[in-house]
Design an enzyme around this catalytic site. Structure first.
Site, mmCIF file in Angstrom:
data_model
loop_
_atom_site.group_PDB
_atom_site.id
_atom_site.type_symbol
_atom_site.label_atom_id
_atom_site.label_comp_id
_atom_site.label_asym_id
_atom_site.label_seq_id
_atom_site.Cartn_x
_atom_site.Cartn_y
_atom_site.Cartn_z
ATOM 1 N N ARG A 83 -2.841 -13.702 -17.822
ATOM 2 C CA ARG A 83 -1.746 -13.842 -18.789
ATOM 3 C C ARG A 83 -0.963 -12.545 -19.024
ATOM 4 O O ARG A 83 -0.464 -12.306 -20.124
ATOM 5 C CB ARG A 83 -2.251 -14.377 -20.132
ATOM 6 C CG ARG A 83 -2.898 -15.728 -20.098
ATOM 7 C CD ARG A 83 -1.962 -16.858 -19.709
ATOM 8 N NE ARG A 83 -2.729 -17.963 -19.154
ATOM 9 C CZ ARG A 83 -3.040 -18.089 -17.870
ATOM 10 N NH1 ARG A 83 -2.638 -17.225 -16.984
ATOM 11 N NH2 ARG A 83 -3.752 -19.112 -17.446
ATOM 12 N N CYS B 179 -1.247 -23.031 -25.586
ATOM 13 C CA CYS B 179 -2.448 -22.332 -26.057
ATOM 14 C C CYS B 179 -2.046 -21.146 -26.932
ATOM 15 O O CYS B 179 -1.208 -20.342 -26.545
ATOM 16 C CB CYS B 179 -3.277 -21.849 -24.875
ATOM 17 S SG CYS B 179 -4.113 -23.199 -24.034
ATOM 18 N N GLU C 256 -2.059 -15.451 -27.220
ATOM 19 C CA GLU C 256 -1.263 -15.759 -26.028
ATOM 20 C C GLU C 256 0.152 -16.108 -26.498
ATOM 21 O O GLU C 256 1.130 -15.855 -25.820
ATOM 22 C CB GLU C 256 -1.879 -16.958 -25.294
ATOM 23 C CG GLU C 256 -1.186 -17.308 -24.005
ATOM 24 C CD GLU C 256 -1.988 -18.277 -23.142
ATOM 25 O OE1 GLU C 256 -1.357 -19.220 -22.634
ATOM 26 O OE2 GLU C 256 -3.215 -18.124 -22.998
#
Length: 292
Positions: free
Chosen positions: A170, A218, A288
């Site tokens: 990520r 998420c 995130e």
């Protein structure tokens, strides 16, 4: 408006950002800028720098929470034809920052080009997807990207390629504020087989994620070797509600919102979840979701 004199056609003041995020939340942008060309974008960046104006780049707002107070400075959205182009050369694809990732996945599948099908069901723009190395259980976009064209705060254009370009979970080592495009290496594949993969991933996501709700994907990154959703679930937080924000009953790493929700509700809920998981498991959950 003097900062942007001569650019009135592409600059709006006091623009409501809740219209541009998947959560439908957030205040207003001091300046909302939609450049039509790379040259206009360069001019905007120079003006912002000269006037010490903060710059925020808005993709599709699918992974973004904008605070109720709004955003100071310029919010730049790359949505003109110039920034939504795709160029194919055999198995090499150049996708500009404003391209819709979901549509691109299907376009590649139809052309029999494999590599991006693992990103099925992930919303967002190419710029945003590269910036956060979007992905999931089946792979991430960084595996396909060979190089990116970037623009600095000063409006200079330059390229960064592998191996200098390093994708991680990520994240990617890009510090430039603007990603203009990404060059990707795809693989010639069977279109029908790719479509089967897309359907399988889509069915899995439909069954395990609250896709028909207002959410931003998420909220937390998975800690190494662990699942953020499982930790939140084990801490007994599924269904927890603050104002109009709630931890999804279907997937604990998703927060869903309902009418009347404020960004402040989401922020409070995030803090409660983080503190509880820290307390129970001594694990610090990292966001995130991007918060402005």
């Amino acid at each position: 408006m003097n900062i942007f004199s001569g650019l009135q056609e592409i600059v709006k003041t006091d623009s409501d950002l809740s219209n541009y995020t998947w959560l439908g939340l957030g205040g207003r942008a001091e300046y909302f800028v939609t450049p039509r060309s790379v040259e206009e974008l360069q001019t905007v960046m120079v003006r912002c720098r000269e006037n010490s104006l903060p710059v925020h780049v808005l993709g599709f707002g699918s992974n973004l929470l904008v605070s109720d107070e709004g955003v100071r400075g310029a919010v730049i959205k790359l949505e003109s034809d110039e920034f939504t182009k795709t160029e194919y050369e055999g198995e090499q694809l150049t996708a500009w920052a404003g391209v819709n990732l979901s549509k691109l996945v299907l376009e590649c599948v139809r052309k029999g080009l494999g590599g991006l099908e693992s990103l099925t069901g992930i919303p967002g723009s190419i710029g945003g997807a590269v910036r956060m190395n979007a992905g999931g259980n089946w792979g991430d976009i960084g595996a396909c990207v060979d190089s990116v064209t970037l623009m600095s705060r000063e409006g200079e254009i330059f390229e960064k390629a592998k191996p200098e370009l390093i994708f991680d979970y990520r994240s990617v080592n890009i510090t430039a504020p603007l990603i203009l495009n990404a060059k990707m290496k795809l693989v010639e594949s069977d279109s029908d087989q790719l479509l089967r993969t897309v359907k399988e991933i889509w069915i899995y996501k439909k069954n395990s994620q609250p896709l028909n709700t207002k959410n931003a994907g998420c909220v937390f990154k998975n800690p190494r070797g662990l699942s953020a959703g499982a930790l939140i679930d084990r801490a007994g937080l599924k269904g927890l509600k603050i104002g109009g924000a709630q931890v999804s009953e279907q997937h604990a790493n998703f927060l869903v919102t309902e009418k009347g929700c404020k960004s402040a509700d989401v922020k409070k809920l995030i803090d409660i979840v983080r503190n509880k998981v820290q307390e129970e498991f001594d694990v610090q959950l990292e966001l995130e979701l991007e918060i402005w």
